[in-house]
Design an enzyme around this catalytic site. Structure first.
Site, PDB file in Angstrom:
ATOM      1  N   ARG A 177       0.954  -1.346   0.010  1.00  0.00           N
ATOM      2  CA  ARG A 177      -0.012   0.149  -0.055  1.00  0.00           C
ATOM      3  C   ARG A 177       0.769   1.382  -0.004  1.00  0.00           C
ATOM      4  O   ARG A 177       0.625   2.198   0.806  1.00  0.00           O
ATOM      5  CB  ARG A 177      -1.016   0.078   1.404  1.00  0.00           C
ATOM      6  CG  ARG A 177      -2.113  -1.081   1.173  1.00  0.00           C
ATOM      7  CD  ARG A 177      -2.910  -0.972  -0.132  1.00  0.00           C
ATOM      8  NE  ARG A 177      -4.232  -1.848   0.216  1.00  0.00           N
ATOM      9  CZ  ARG A 177      -3.968  -3.077  -0.202  1.00  0.00           C
ATOM     10  NH1 ARG A 177      -3.131  -3.566  -0.886  1.00  0.00           N
ATOM     11  NH2 ARG A 177      -5.123  -3.985  -0.018  1.00  0.00           N
ATOM     12  N   SER A 219     -10.567  -0.712   3.001  1.00  0.00           N
ATOM     13  CA  SER A 219      -9.899  -0.999   4.157  1.00  0.00           C
ATOM     14  C   SER A 219      -9.455   0.519   4.996  1.00  0.00           C
ATOM     15  O   SER A 219      -9.125   1.122   4.074  1.00  0.00           O
ATOM     16  CB  SER A 219      -8.531  -1.631   4.198  1.00  0.00           C
ATOM     17  OG  SER A 219      -8.998  -2.851   3.708  1.00  0.00           O
ATOM     18  N   GLU A 227      -4.615   3.513   6.049  1.00  0.00           N
ATOM     19  CA  GLU A 227      -4.436   3.379   4.642  1.00  0.00           C
ATOM     20  C   GLU A 227      -5.076   4.524   3.602  1.00  0.00           C
ATOM     21  O   GLU A 227      -4.547   4.698   2.727  1.00  0.00           O
ATOM     22  CB  GLU A 227      -4.991   2.074   4.354  1.00  0.00           C
ATOM     23  CG  GLU A 227      -4.332   1.393   3.203  1.00  0.00           C
ATOM     24  CD  GLU A 227      -5.470   0.776   2.042  1.00  0.00           C
ATOM     25  OE1 GLU A 227      -5.692   1.592   0.984  1.00  0.00           O
ATOM     26  OE2 GLU A 227      -6.021  -0.351   2.338  1.00  0.00           O
TER      27      GLU A 227
HETATM   28  N1  EPU Z   1     -11.231 -10.605  10.139  1.00  0.00           N
HETATM   29  C1  EPU Z   1     -11.981 -10.320  11.198  1.00  0.00           C
HETATM   30  N2  EPU Z   1     -12.915  -9.840  11.326  1.00  0.00           N
HETATM   31  C2  EPU Z   1     -13.529  -9.134  10.348  1.00  0.00           C
HETATM   32  C3  EPU Z   1     -12.909  -9.296   9.147  1.00  0.00           C
HETATM   33  C4  EPU Z   1     -11.787  -9.947   8.910  1.00  0.00           C
HETATM   34  O1  EPU Z   1     -11.220 -10.907  12.425  1.00  0.00           O
HETATM   35  O2  EPU Z   1     -14.560  -8.513  10.523  1.00  0.00           O
HETATM   36  C5  EPU Z   1      -9.863 -11.305  10.106  1.00  0.00           C
HETATM   37  C6  EPU Z   1     -10.064 -12.675   9.725  1.00  0.00           C
HETATM   38  O3  EPU Z   1      -9.016 -13.469  10.390  1.00  0.00           O
HETATM   39  C7  EPU Z   1      -9.589 -12.858   8.234  1.00  0.00           C
HETATM   40  C8  EPU Z   1      -8.648 -11.684   8.217  1.00  0.00           C
HETATM   41  O4  EPU Z   1      -9.128 -10.717   9.277  1.00  0.00           O
HETATM   42  O5  EPU Z   1      -9.163 -13.933   7.947  1.00  0.00           O
HETATM   43  C9  EPU Z   1      -8.520 -10.995   6.986  1.00  0.00           C
HETATM   44  O6  EPU Z   1      -9.780 -10.457   6.427  1.00  0.00           O
HETATM   45  P1  EPU Z   1      -9.787 -10.140   4.810  1.00  0.00           P
HETATM   46  O7  EPU Z   1      -9.485 -11.543   3.861  1.00  0.00           O
HETATM   47  O8  EPU Z   1     -11.118  -9.752   4.511  1.00  0.00           O
HETATM   48  O9  EPU Z   1      -8.724  -9.152   4.464  1.00  0.00           O
HETATM   49  P2  EPU Z   1      -7.944  -8.118   5.075  1.00  0.00           P
HETATM   50  O10 EPU Z   1      -6.541  -8.290   5.467  1.00  0.00           O
HETATM   51  O11 EPU Z   1      -8.928  -7.354   6.092  1.00  0.00           O
HETATM   52  C10 EPU Z   1      -6.818  -7.247   2.914  1.00  0.00           C
HETATM   53  C11 EPU Z   1      -6.664  -5.777   2.107  1.00  0.00           C
HETATM   54  C12 EPU Z   1      -8.017  -5.786   1.397  1.00  0.00           C
HETATM   55  C13 EPU Z   1      -8.072  -6.896   0.484  1.00  0.00           C
HETATM   56  C14 EPU Z   1      -8.118  -8.244   0.909  1.00  0.00           C
HETATM   57  C15 EPU Z   1      -8.119  -9.230   0.367  1.00  0.00           C
HETATM   58  C16 EPU Z   1      -5.509  -4.260   3.503  1.00  0.00           C
HETATM   59  C17 EPU Z   1      -5.388  -3.225   4.245  1.00  0.00           C
HETATM   60  N3  EPU Z   1      -6.503  -4.853   2.931  1.00  0.00           N
HETATM   61  O12 EPU Z   1      -7.948  -7.006   3.764  1.00  0.00           O
HETATM   62  O13 EPU Z   1      -8.008  -4.470   0.504  1.00  0.00           O
HETATM   63  O14 EPU Z   1      -9.369  -6.770  -0.515  1.00  0.00           O
HETATM   64  O15 EPU Z   1      -7.040  -8.232   2.029  1.00  0.00           O
HETATM   65  O16 EPU Z   1      -6.852  -9.338  -0.199  1.00  0.00           O
HETATM   66  O17 EPU Z   1      -4.298  -4.848   3.041  1.00  0.00           O
HETATM   67  C18 EPU Z   1      -8.436  -2.072   0.566  1.00  0.00           C
HETATM   68  O18 EPU Z   1      -7.144  -2.098   0.559  1.00  0.00           O
HETATM   69  O19 EPU Z   1      -9.199  -1.171   0.614  1.00  0.00           O
HETATM   70  C19 EPU Z   1      -9.023  -3.505   0.756  1.00  0.00           C
HETATM   71  C20 EPU Z   1     -10.373  -3.842   0.892  1.00  0.00           C
END
Ligand code: EPU
Length: 344
Positions: free
Chosen positions: A167, A242, A340
């Site tokens: 990012r 995010s 972010e």
């Molecule tokens: N989780 C929770 N609670 C929630 C949601 C998620 O505990 O309400 C935990 C779970 O353990 C889950 C983990 O967080 O396994 C990861 O969640 P998710 O797969 O939704 O991914 P993220 O890390 O929250 C990142 C990117 C997203 C991208 C997804 C998928 C960042 C800041 N965000 O989110 O990007 O779509 O991975 O690759 O790195 C964005 O940048 O705006 C964005 C949406």
């Protein structure tokens, strides 16, 4: 078409948070031949902001300066690269990212399918090195045409000159609004090399019965389905995806966290790395914020990392909520989350 200029312009429809804010002046650039005139006007302003799709920004107050909105359009397949078997594709910075991804797939060009349905413009994609489901822009970027705001100098940046990191890019680090990105080129492939490392993606393909023989279109559909389920649609509920980055922790801190909080979902930052990435969503949910609402500012019910505007939240209210989330995560876990989203 001539440059469009408006004074005291409302920015509410130009940011996906749907936050009301006024710019002293708004210039909309639709034709690259007007760029020099636009930049001269920008240079005279007391404060300057270059705006793409407005999907990663929070206006905390009115903007006492000039906003240059990039609405350049056009996309084309340039052709095979000499250096390898990639196909070079170009899009103007104002093209909508998701439309561009769908168009590449319709041309039989693969590599961006994991990045389906990300809101925002093509021009913003390298600025924060957008990424999802195991693919980032840095894996596909070829080069960027840009104009230096201060001098009007034209320059082409090769992908390895852009400082792309999680990012991050040189266009974010210190150079925010220093360069006007006009066209972005990607290295795509005629033969898909699917990236299915992300567990959620494999599960979705399995559910649809396509995991054993997946095609790029199946991957794009699966990514769209996951995003529609997990992330609120900004057209219906204001948000900027995010809100915070996922924190990276060094091995000693990771060990300390793992022994204090059994079950904490620490993952290697990348294959073989000793540093760990921690989902900010998990930290925020553990602190009880998921689905919370304060007036019209809130945390999405379906994903704890997404702050939402239920209607008339101000940028200030969203920022205060973000600050309180940062404080409570820091108190409990000793980690200060970093936004972010760009806060203006
Ligand atoms: N989780 C929770 N609670 C929630 C949601 C998620 O505990 O309400 C935990 C779970 O353990 C889950 C983990 O967080 O396994 C990861 O969640 P998710 O797969 O939704 O991914 P993220 O890390 O929250 C990142 C990117 C997203 C991208 C997804 C998928 C960042 C800041 N965000 O989110 O990007 O779509 O991975 O690759 O790195 C964005 O940048 O705006 C964005 C949406």
């Amino acid at each position: 078409m001539a440059l469009m200029r408006r004074e005291q312009a409302e920015l509410r429809s130009l940011n996906t948070f749907g936050v009301a804010a006024r710019a002293r002046e708004l210039i909309t650039l639709t034709d690259v031949t007007d760029a020099d005139v636009a930049l001269e006007q920008l240079a005279r302003a007391p404060a300057q902001l270059i705006l793409g799709g407005g999907s990663n920004i929070l206006f905390s107050s009115d903007f006492e300066g000039t906003v240059l909105r990039v609405a350049l359009s056009g996309r084309r397949v340039i052709g095979p690269l000499d250096s390898d078997d990639g196909i070079l594709v170009e899009a103007a910075a104002g093209e909508l990212w998701h439309d561009f991804v769908q168009w590449t797939l319709s041309q039989g060009l693969f590599g961006l399918e994991n990045l389906s349905l990300i809101p925002g413009s093509v021009g913003a994609s390298p600025v924060q090195n957008i990424g999802a489901y195991g693919v980032e822009i840095r894996d596909r970027l070829h080069s960027i045409d840009a104009i230096e705001v201060r001098s009007g100098r034209r320059r082409t940046f090769q992908a390895d000159e852009c400082g792309l990191d999680y990012r991050e890019s040189i266009f974010r680090r210190g150079l925010q609004s220093a360069w006007l990105l006009t066209a972005i080129r990607f290295r795509l492939a005629r033969v898909p090399q699917l990236r299915l490392d992300y567990a959620d993606l494999r599960e979705e393909l399995a559910r649809k019965g396509t995991l054993t023989h997946p095609q790029a279109l199946h991957v794009a559909q699966a990514v769209c389905a996951i995003r529609q389920r997990k992330l609120p649609d900004p057209a219906k509920l204001g948000n900027a995806g995010s809100f915070f980055r996922n924190p990276i922790v060094e091995p000693p801190q990771a060990d300390a966290l793992a022994s204090r909080f059994p079950g904490i979902p620490l993952r290697p930052e990348s294959a073989g790395s000793a540093r760990c990435k921690l989902p900010a969503a998990w930290l925020i949910e553990q602190c009880g914020w998921k689905g919370k609402r304060r007036g019209d500012a809130g945390v999405a019910a379906q994903h704890a990392l997404v702050l939402v505007n239920h209607g008339l939240a101000t940028g200030r209210e969203l920022l205060t909520l973000a600050g309180d989330i940062q404080d409570s995560v820091e108190q409990r876990f000793g980690i200060r989350l970093q936004p972010e989203v760009v806060i203006v």
